[in-house]
Design a protein around this motif. Structure first.
Motif, PDB file in Angstrom:
ATOM      1  N   GLU A   3      -5.026  -3.581  -1.377  1.00  0.00           N
ATOM      2  CA  GLU A   3      -5.109  -2.755  -0.192  1.00  0.00           C
ATOM      3  C   GLU A   3      -4.302  -1.479  -0.386  1.00  0.00           C
ATOM      4  O   GLU A   3      -3.253  -1.497  -1.006  1.00  0.00           O
ATOM      5  N   GLU A   4      -4.785  -0.392   0.167  1.00  0.00           N
ATOM      6  CA  GLU A   4      -4.038   0.858   0.126  1.00  0.00           C
ATOM      7  C   GLU A   4      -3.747   1.298   1.544  1.00  0.00           C
ATOM      8  O   GLU A   4      -4.540   1.066   2.449  1.00  0.00           O
ATOM      9  N   ARG A   5      -2.600   1.924   1.722  1.00  0.00           N
ATOM     10  CA  ARG A   5      -2.204   2.467   3.024  1.00  0.00           C
ATOM     11  C   ARG A   5      -1.897   3.946   2.853  1.00  0.00           C
ATOM     12  O   ARG A   5      -1.320   4.360   1.851  1.00  0.00           O
TER      13      ARG A   5
END
Length: 52
Positions: A3-5
């Motif tokens: 996941e990327e934020r």
């Protein structure tokens, strides 16, 4: 890291310039340079976590 934020990050101008130069030298984007340096620091963090 699946996941990327997205975050907003404030840096002092001189640090930003230095990171940009380092990224250019390594032929990476500024984002990739910051991620690379943070991931490299994770190895040191585990040793810090064990200290009293």
């Amino acid at each position: 890291m699946d996941e990327e934020r997205r975050i907003t990050l404030r840096l002092p101008a001189d640090l930003h310039e230095w990171l940009t130069a380092q990224a250019r030298s390594a032929r990476r984007s500024l984002n990739s340079e910051i991620v690379h340096r943070l991931e490299a620091g994770l190895g040191n963090a585990s040793a810090d976590d064990q200290s009293p």
